[in-house]
Design a protein around this motif. Structure first.
Motif, PDB file in Angstrom:
ATOM      1  N   THR A  79      -3.909   6.920  20.444  1.00 42.25           N
ATOM      2  CA  THR A  79      -4.735   6.613  21.615  1.00 42.25           C
ATOM      3  C   THR A  79      -3.956   6.764  22.911  1.00 42.25           C
ATOM      4  O   THR A  79      -4.520   7.131  23.933  1.00 42.25           O
ATOM      5  N   ASP A  80      -2.660   6.453  22.874  1.00 46.22           N
ATOM      6  CA  ASP A  80      -1.812   6.564  24.055  1.00 46.22           C
ATOM      7  C   ASP A  80      -0.361   6.611  23.597  1.00 46.22           C
ATOM      8  O   ASP A  80      -0.072   6.570  22.398  1.00 46.22           O
ATOM      9  N   VAL A  81       0.565   6.671  24.540  1.00 46.75           N
ATOM     10  CA  VAL A  81       1.985   6.791  24.198  1.00 46.75           C
ATOM     11  C   VAL A  81       2.479   5.546  23.462  1.00 46.75           C
ATOM     12  O   VAL A  81       3.266   5.647  22.511  1.00 46.75           O
ATOM     13  N   GLU A  82       2.004   4.372  23.863  1.00 43.16           N
ATOM     14  CA  GLU A  82       2.429   3.142  23.188  1.00 43.16           C
ATOM     15  C   GLU A  82       1.984   3.146  21.724  1.00 43.16           C
ATOM     16  O   GLU A  82       2.737   2.750  20.835  1.00 43.16           O
ATOM     17  N   HIS A  83       0.766   3.577  21.492  1.00 45.57           N
ATOM     18  CA  HIS A  83       0.263   3.669  20.127  1.00 45.57           C
ATOM     19  C   HIS A  83       1.093   4.693  19.339  1.00 45.57           C
ATOM     20  O   HIS A  83       1.466   4.448  18.191  1.00 45.57           O
ATOM     21  N   PHE A  84       1.420   5.831  19.947  1.00 41.95           N
ATOM     22  CA  PHE A  84       2.254   6.830  19.278  1.00 41.95           C
ATOM     23  C   PHE A  84       3.610   6.230  18.905  1.00 41.95           C
ATOM     24  O   PHE A  84       4.108   6.427  17.803  1.00 41.95           O
ATOM     25  N   GLU A  85       4.190   5.474  19.823  1.00 38.61           N
ATOM     26  CA  GLU A  85       5.492   4.854  19.555  1.00 38.61           C
ATOM     27  C   GLU A  85       5.407   3.897  18.366  1.00 38.61           C
ATOM     28  O   GLU A  85       6.295   3.863  17.513  1.00 38.61           O
ATOM     29  N   GLU A  86       4.311   3.154  18.281  1.00 34.76           N
ATOM     30  CA  GLU A  86       4.123   2.216  17.161  1.00 34.76           C
ATOM     31  C   GLU A  86       4.002   2.984  15.837  1.00 34.76           C
ATOM     32  O   GLU A  86       4.571   2.589  14.822  1.00 34.76           O
ATOM     33  N   VAL A  87       3.270   4.099  15.850  1.00 37.18           N
ATOM     34  CA  VAL A  87       3.141   4.936  14.646  1.00 37.18           C
ATOM     35  C   VAL A  87       4.505   5.474  14.247  1.00 37.18           C
ATOM     36  O   VAL A  87       4.885   5.441  13.068  1.00 37.18           O
ATOM     37  N   LEU A  88       5.250   5.949  15.206  1.00 38.25           N
ATOM     38  CA  LEU A  88       6.584   6.487  14.938  1.00 38.25           C
ATOM     39  C   LEU A  88       7.494   5.416  14.340  1.00 38.25           C
ATOM     40  O   LEU A  88       8.251   5.683  13.400  1.00 38.25           O
ATOM     41  N   GLU A  89       7.411   4.200  14.848  1.00 39.29           N
ATOM     42  CA  GLU A  89       8.210   3.101  14.293  1.00 39.29           C
ATOM     43  C   GLU A  89       7.830   2.828  12.839  1.00 39.29           C
ATOM     44  O   GLU A  89       8.701   2.575  11.996  1.00 39.29           O
ATOM     45  N   ARG A  90       6.526   2.863  12.530  1.00 40.80           N
ATOM     46  CA  ARG A  90       6.096   2.660  11.135  1.00 40.80           C
ATOM     47  C   ARG A  90       6.622   3.757  10.233  1.00 40.80           C
ATOM     48  O   ARG A  90       7.048   3.489   9.110  1.00 40.80           O
ATOM     49  N   ILE A  91       6.579   4.998  10.703  1.00 39.65           N
ATOM     50  CA  ILE A  91       7.083   6.123   9.899  1.00 39.65           C
ATOM     51  C   ILE A  91       8.581   5.964   9.669  1.00 39.65           C
ATOM     52  O   ILE A  91       9.075   6.103   8.549  1.00 39.65           O
ATOM     53  N   SER A 139     -17.389  19.671   6.332  1.00 38.47           N
ATOM     54  CA  SER A 139     -17.058  18.550   7.206  1.00 38.47           C
ATOM     55  C   SER A 139     -17.535  18.817   8.628  1.00 38.47           C
ATOM     56  O   SER A 139     -17.855  19.943   8.986  1.00 38.47           O
ATOM     57  N   ALA A 140     -17.548  17.764   9.396  1.00 32.65           N
ATOM     58  CA  ALA A 140     -17.870  17.879  10.814  1.00 32.65           C
ATOM     59  C   ALA A 140     -16.565  17.964  11.589  1.00 32.65           C
ATOM     60  O   ALA A 140     -15.585  17.299  11.246  1.00 32.65           O
ATOM     61  N   THR A 141     -16.528  18.762  12.615  1.00 30.87           N
ATOM     62  CA  THR A 141     -15.364  18.852  13.490  1.00 30.87           C
ATOM     63  C   THR A 141     -15.689  18.073  14.753  1.00 30.87           C
ATOM     64  O   THR A 141     -16.710  18.311  15.386  1.00 30.87           O
ATOM     65  N   VAL A 142     -14.813  17.141  15.073  1.00 29.94           N
ATOM     66  CA  VAL A 142     -15.046  16.258  16.204  1.00 29.94           C
ATOM     67  C   VAL A 142     -13.907  16.424  17.207  1.00 29.94           C
ATOM     68  O   VAL A 142     -12.742  16.522  16.813  1.00 29.94           O
ATOM     69  N   ARG A 143     -14.231  16.471  18.474  1.00 25.68           N
ATOM     70  CA  ARG A 143     -13.216  16.553  19.522  1.00 25.68           C
ATOM     71  C   ARG A 143     -12.432  15.244  19.512  1.00 25.68           C
ATOM     72  O   ARG A 143     -12.990  14.164  19.728  1.00 25.68           O
ATOM     73  N   PRO A 144     -11.121  15.277  19.226  1.00 28.85           N
ATOM     74  CA  PRO A 144     -10.331  14.042  19.108  1.00 28.85           C
ATOM     75  C   PRO A 144     -10.431  13.125  20.320  1.00 28.85           C
ATOM     76  O   PRO A 144     -10.497  11.906  20.166  1.00 28.85           O
ATOM     77  N   SER A 145     -10.469  13.678  21.521  1.00 26.36           N
ATOM     78  CA  SER A 145     -10.530  12.826  22.714  1.00 26.36           C
ATOM     79  C   SER A 145     -11.822  12.019  22.775  1.00 26.36           C
ATOM     80  O   SER A 145     -11.849  10.929  23.346  1.00 26.36           O
ATOM     81  N   ALA A 146     -12.896  12.531  22.152  1.00 23.76           N
ATOM     82  CA  ALA A 146     -14.159  11.785  22.128  1.00 23.76           C
ATOM     83  C   ALA A 146     -14.030  10.513  21.306  1.00 23.76           C
ATOM     84  O   ALA A 146     -14.791   9.565  21.485  1.00 23.76           O
ATOM     85  N   LEU A 147     -13.059  10.494  20.392  1.00 20.28           N
ATOM     86  CA  LEU A 147     -12.823   9.317  19.559  1.00 20.28           C
ATOM     87  C   LEU A 147     -11.701   8.441  20.103  1.00 20.28           C
ATOM     88  O   LEU A 147     -11.302   7.475  19.465  1.00 20.28           O
ATOM     89  N   GLY A 148     -11.182   8.798  21.282  1.00 23.43           N
ATOM     90  CA  GLY A 148     -10.128   7.994  21.889  1.00 23.43           C
ATOM     91  C   GLY A 148      -8.720   8.437  21.542  1.00 23.43           C
ATOM     92  O   GLY A 148      -7.749   7.785  21.924  1.00 23.43           O
ATOM     93  N   TRP A 149      -8.560   9.530  20.819  1.00 21.12           N
ATOM     94  CA  TRP A 149      -7.230  10.040  20.452  1.00 21.12           C
ATOM     95  C   TRP A 149      -6.772  10.958  21.587  1.00 21.12           C
ATOM     96  O   TRP A 149      -6.999  12.162  21.562  1.00 21.12           O
ATOM     97  N   LEU A 150      -6.130  10.393  22.608  1.00 22.41           N
ATOM     98  CA  LEU A 150      -5.779  11.134  23.813  1.00 22.41           C
ATOM     99  C   LEU A 150      -4.349  11.667  23.813  1.00 22.41           C
ATOM    100  O   LEU A 150      -3.992  12.481  24.656  1.00 22.41           O
ATOM    101  N   THR A 151      -3.527  11.193  22.895  1.00 23.41           N
ATOM    102  CA  THR A 151      -2.125  11.589  22.826  1.00 23.41           C
ATOM    103  C   THR A 151      -1.873  12.245  21.481  1.00 23.41           C
ATOM    104  O   THR A 151      -2.352  11.764  20.457  1.00 23.41           O
ATOM    105  N   GLU A 152      -1.133  13.344  21.500  1.00 24.63           N
ATOM    106  CA  GLU A 152      -0.771  13.961  20.232  1.00 24.63           C
ATOM    107  C   GLU A 152       0.634  14.498  20.297  1.00 24.63           C
ATOM    108  O   GLU A 152       1.160  14.807  21.370  1.00 24.63           O
ATOM    109  N   ALA A 153       1.239  14.576  19.124  1.00 19.59           N
ATOM    110  CA  ALA A 153       2.616  15.055  19.027  1.00 19.59           C
ATOM    111  C   ALA A 153       2.833  15.662  17.657  1.00 19.59           C
ATOM    112  O   ALA A 153       2.076  15.409  16.712  1.00 19.59           O
TER     113      ALA A 153
END
Length: 169
Positions: free
Chosen positions: A116-128, A58-72
């Motif tokens: 992508t950001d904290v709001e997106h993380f919150e939406e993912v958390l709500e889905r989980i 596989s290829a390893t890609v820097r997450p921030s280059a794809l717009g994934w700026l927030t992680e938890a």
């Protein structure tokens, strides 16, 4: 589920280390570095793939280059009726989950989430949390990577393969 590894020698370790360092290296390049012909390297790589020591490329890609700026990291606590395979089905439905594993301790699972950001993380958390068998979650936002060269930080990890007995299917 652990299985006994196929015969695995020092040349196999060197081939694997070379592929981890550069998955696009040619068999000739690897062979030149370790003293084998390209054909011999190919035979060994084929055998390592057949025995599931090498499971893919596989290829390893820097997450921030794809717009994934927030992680938890998210601890997930389930009702007792939730088997790991059911949790695995759920996490596969969330592309934001970079890794997921069952764990010992209080939590049932640990998720590595990128957003992508904290709001997106919150939406993912709500889905989980909307899953009926999920009782609660506890989240830990990543502020910085203390080992920026690690795969978790999005770097291509180069490490030595030393213990073939611990290879898992």
């Amino acid at each position: 589920m652990t299985s006994k590894a196929a015969p695995f020698d020092e040349l196999d370790r060197k081939i694997i280390a070379a592929l981890i360092d550069n998955g696009r290296a040619s068999f000739a390049e690897i062979g030149g570095a370790i003293g084998l012909s390209a054909t011999a390297v190919k035979r060994r790589v084929d055998r390592l793939r057949e025995s599931k020591v090498i499971t893919g490329f596989s290829a390893t890609v820097r997450p921030s280059a794809l717009g994934w700026l927030t992680e938890a990291y998210v601890e997930v606590y389930c009702d007792s009726a939730a088997p790991p395979r059911r949790l695995a089905e759920v996490v596969r439905n969330h592309p934001e989950i970079a890794a997921a594993m069952t764990v010992t301790g209080g939590a049932d699972a640990l998720l590595h989430v990128r957003a992508t950001d904290v709001e997106h993380f919150e939406e993912v958390l709500e889905r989980i949390r909307a899953e009926p068998f999920i009782r609660k979650t506890i989240s830990y936002m990543v502020l910085s990577h203390l080992l920026p060269e690690s795969p978790e930080a999005g770097a291509r990890g180069s490490f030595e393969v030393s213990d073939a007995e611990n290879v898992q299917k």
